[in-house]
Design a protein around this motif. Structure first.
Motif, PDB file in Angstrom:
ATOM      1  N   UNK A 100      45.731   5.146   0.124  1.00  0.00           N
ATOM      2  CA  UNK A 100      44.597   6.049  -0.056  1.00  0.00           C
ATOM      3  C   UNK A 100      43.362   5.344   0.488  1.00  0.00           C
ATOM      4  N   UNK A 101      42.720   5.976   1.460  1.00  0.00           N
ATOM      5  CA  UNK A 101      41.491   5.438   2.051  1.00  0.00           C
ATOM      6  C   UNK A 101      40.316   6.174   1.424  1.00  0.00           C
ATOM      7  N   UNK A 102      39.612   5.509   0.513  1.00  0.00           N
ATOM      8  CA  UNK A 102      38.421   6.093  -0.093  1.00  0.00           C
ATOM      9  C   UNK A 102      37.266   5.903   0.884  1.00  0.00           C
ATOM     10  N   UNK A 103      36.766   6.992   1.438  1.00  0.00           N
ATOM     11  CA  UNK A 103      35.655   6.919   2.392  1.00  0.00           C
ATOM     12  C   UNK A 103      34.425   7.521   1.720  1.00  0.00           C
ATOM     13  N   UNK A 104      33.536   6.633   1.266  1.00  0.00           N
ATOM     14  CA  UNK A 104      32.287   7.100   0.672  1.00  0.00           C
ATOM     15  C   UNK A 104      31.408   7.641   1.789  1.00  0.00           C
ATOM     16  N   UNK A 105      30.755   8.760   1.526  1.00  0.00           N
ATOM     17  CA  UNK A 105      29.939   9.424   2.548  1.00  0.00           C
ATOM     18  C   UNK A 105      28.814   8.547   3.067  1.00  0.00           C
ATOM     19  N   UNK A 106      28.347   8.896   4.263  1.00  0.00           N
ATOM     20  CA  UNK A 106      27.219   8.212   4.886  1.00  0.00           C
ATOM     21  C   UNK A 106      25.899   8.643   4.280  1.00  0.00           C
ATOM     22  N   UNK A 107      24.846   8.051   4.808  1.00  0.00           N
ATOM     23  CA  UNK A 107      23.489   8.339   4.340  1.00  0.00           C
ATOM     24  C   UNK A 107      23.194   9.841   4.414  1.00  0.00           C
ATOM     25  N   UNK A 108      22.587  10.358   3.357  1.00  0.00           N
ATOM     26  CA  UNK A 108      22.344  11.791   3.239  1.00  0.00           C
ATOM     27  C   UNK A 108      20.915  12.028   2.755  1.00  0.00           C
ATOM     28  N   UNK A 109      20.188  12.950   3.386  1.00  0.00           N
ATOM     29  CA  UNK A 109      18.805  13.197   2.956  1.00  0.00           C
ATOM     30  C   UNK A 109      18.766  13.928   1.613  1.00  0.00           C
ATOM     31  N   UNK A 110      17.842  13.526   0.774  1.00  0.00           N
ATOM     32  CA  UNK A 110      17.687  14.211  -0.516  1.00  0.00           C
ATOM     33  C   UNK A 110      16.541  15.215  -0.441  1.00  0.00           C
ATOM     34  N   UNK A 111      16.215  15.648   0.757  1.00  0.00           N
ATOM     35  CA  UNK A 111      15.080  16.551   0.955  1.00  0.00           C
ATOM     36  C   UNK A 111      15.498  17.946   1.384  1.00  0.00           C
ATOM     37  N   UNK A 112      16.785  18.168   1.568  1.00  0.00           N
ATOM     38  CA  UNK A 112      17.244  19.483   2.022  1.00  0.00           C
ATOM     39  C   UNK A 112      18.412  19.961   1.187  1.00  0.00           C
ATOM     40  N   UNK A 113      18.483  21.264   0.976  1.00  0.00           N
ATOM     41  CA  UNK A 113      19.621  21.847   0.277  1.00  0.00           C
ATOM     42  C   UNK A 113      19.734  21.379  -1.158  1.00  0.00           C
ATOM     43  N   UNK A 114      20.977  21.315  -1.631  1.00  0.00           N
ATOM     44  CA  UNK A 114      21.271  20.847  -2.980  1.00  0.00           C
ATOM     45  C   UNK A 114      22.428  19.860  -2.883  1.00  0.00           C
ATOM     46  N   UNK A 115      22.964  19.458  -4.016  1.00  0.00           N
ATOM     47  CA  UNK A 115      24.038  18.455  -4.000  1.00  0.00           C
ATOM     48  C   UNK A 115      25.242  18.885  -3.165  1.00  0.00           C
ATOM     49  N   UNK A 116      25.570  20.153  -3.168  1.00  0.00           N
ATOM     50  CA  UNK A 116      26.721  20.642  -2.404  1.00  0.00           C
ATOM     51  C   UNK A 116      26.439  20.767  -0.918  1.00  0.00           C
ATOM     52  N   UNK A 117      25.219  21.107  -0.555  1.00  0.00           N
ATOM     53  CA  UNK A 117      24.956  21.495   0.838  1.00  0.00           C
ATOM     54  C   UNK A 117      24.252  20.435   1.677  1.00  0.00           C
ATOM     55  N   UNK A 118      23.705  19.406   1.072  1.00  0.00           N
ATOM     56  CA  UNK A 118      23.006  18.428   1.912  1.00  0.00           C
ATOM     57  C   UNK A 118      24.000  17.675   2.788  1.00  0.00           C
ATOM     58  N   UNK A 119      23.619  17.493   4.047  1.00  0.00           N
ATOM     59  CA  UNK A 119      24.514  16.878   5.019  1.00  0.00           C
ATOM     60  C   UNK A 119      24.241  15.399   5.204  1.00  0.00           C
ATOM     61  N   UNK A 120      24.260  14.958   6.447  1.00  0.00           N
ATOM     62  CA  UNK A 120      24.048  13.553   6.786  1.00  0.00           C
ATOM     63  C   UNK A 120      22.763  13.381   7.588  1.00  0.00           C
ATOM     64  N   UNK A 121      22.155  12.219   7.465  1.00  0.00           N
ATOM     65  CA  UNK A 121      21.027  11.853   8.310  1.00  0.00           C
ATOM     66  C   UNK A 121      21.573  11.456   9.685  1.00  0.00           C
ATOM     67  N   UNK A 122      20.688  11.166  10.630  1.00  0.00           N
ATOM     68  CA  UNK A 122      21.133  10.661  11.935  1.00  0.00           C
ATOM     69  C   UNK A 122      21.950   9.388  11.765  1.00  0.00           C
ATOM     70  N   UNK A 123      21.500   8.487  10.885  1.00  0.00           N
ATOM     71  CA  UNK A 123      22.250   7.250  10.625  1.00  0.00           C
ATOM     72  C   UNK A 123      23.610   7.581  10.011  1.00  0.00           C
ATOM     73  N   UNK A 124      23.643   8.543   9.107  1.00  0.00           N
ATOM     74  CA  UNK A 124      24.906   8.953   8.483  1.00  0.00           C
ATOM     75  C   UNK A 124      25.893   9.470   9.513  1.00  0.00           C
ATOM     76  N   UNK A 125      25.408  10.264  10.470  1.00  0.00           N
ATOM     77  CA  UNK A 125      26.289  10.780  11.532  1.00  0.00           C
ATOM     78  C   UNK A 125      26.754   9.643  12.450  1.00  0.00           C
TER      79      UNK A 125
END
Length: 190
Positions: free
Chosen positions: A5-30
């Protein structure tokens, strides 16, 4: 039979858009998601599973596409619900709350869930994955707290101190012999 099992924690995500379900990744996260693809592309991954949150799926999406696999979404793998209505909490509020929640496993805010409830739901899902994908390699798109709670269920060294040392993104490969965790190895290098 060995299951990885490869646990892949998500990349950097902005806390300024959407909500917990919909916020995506920052440029660094991508950019980091691309590095994850390069790091894991030759691992022979058989399946991809993710939390329903956009940032978790986006972190493993390029890798899944590269190896021509679909991402299955498991609601039970969502992040620990800190507060109701998928509200985003500022880090200066979140970190003291996380410390309290890990020291008092039954504590929760209104509309949120406790560490104990989150761990129970997530571990049930992980056990199901290990059983269903026995002998295979599975990437799970995940989050810091829920990942720590799943890993901590099998090995107590994965606790609050561990969580506070993880990065965004991060990768941990868990090796199971049947249903017993035999080794965990960090694959991500900051």
């Amino acid at each position: 039979m060995r299951t990885f099992i490869y646990m892949v924690r998500h990349g950097e995500s902005p806390k300024t858009e959407g909500d917990e379900r919909t916020r995506g990744l920052t440029d660094k996260g991508r950019s980091d998601a691309h590095l994850i693809t390069q790091l894991l592309k030759d691992e022979g991954i058989d399946a991809f599973i993710s939390s329903p949150y956009k940032r978790a799926m986006a972190t493993i999406e390029e890798l899944a596409q590269l190896v021509d696999k679909e991402i299955s979404v498991f609601e039970e793998l969502k992040e620990l619900v800190f507060i109701g209505n998928d509200q985003i909490m500022a880090d200066n509020e979140l970190y003291p709350l996380v410390k309290k929640m890990f020291s008092e496993p039954d504590f929760s805010l209104p509309g949120g869930e406790s560490v104990r409830i989150c761990q129970n739901r997530a571990v049930r899902a992980l056990r199901k994955i290990v059983d269903q994908y026995r002998g295979q390699k599975v990437v799970i798109g995940t989050h810091g707290a829920v990942m720590t709670l799943m890993m901590g269920y099998f090995d107590s060294q994965y606790d609050l101190e561990f969580l506070l040392t993880t990065s965004k993104p991060d990768i941990y490969r868990m090796e199971f012999q049947d249903e017993v965790l035999v080794e965990t190895k960090r694959l991500w290098r900051d």
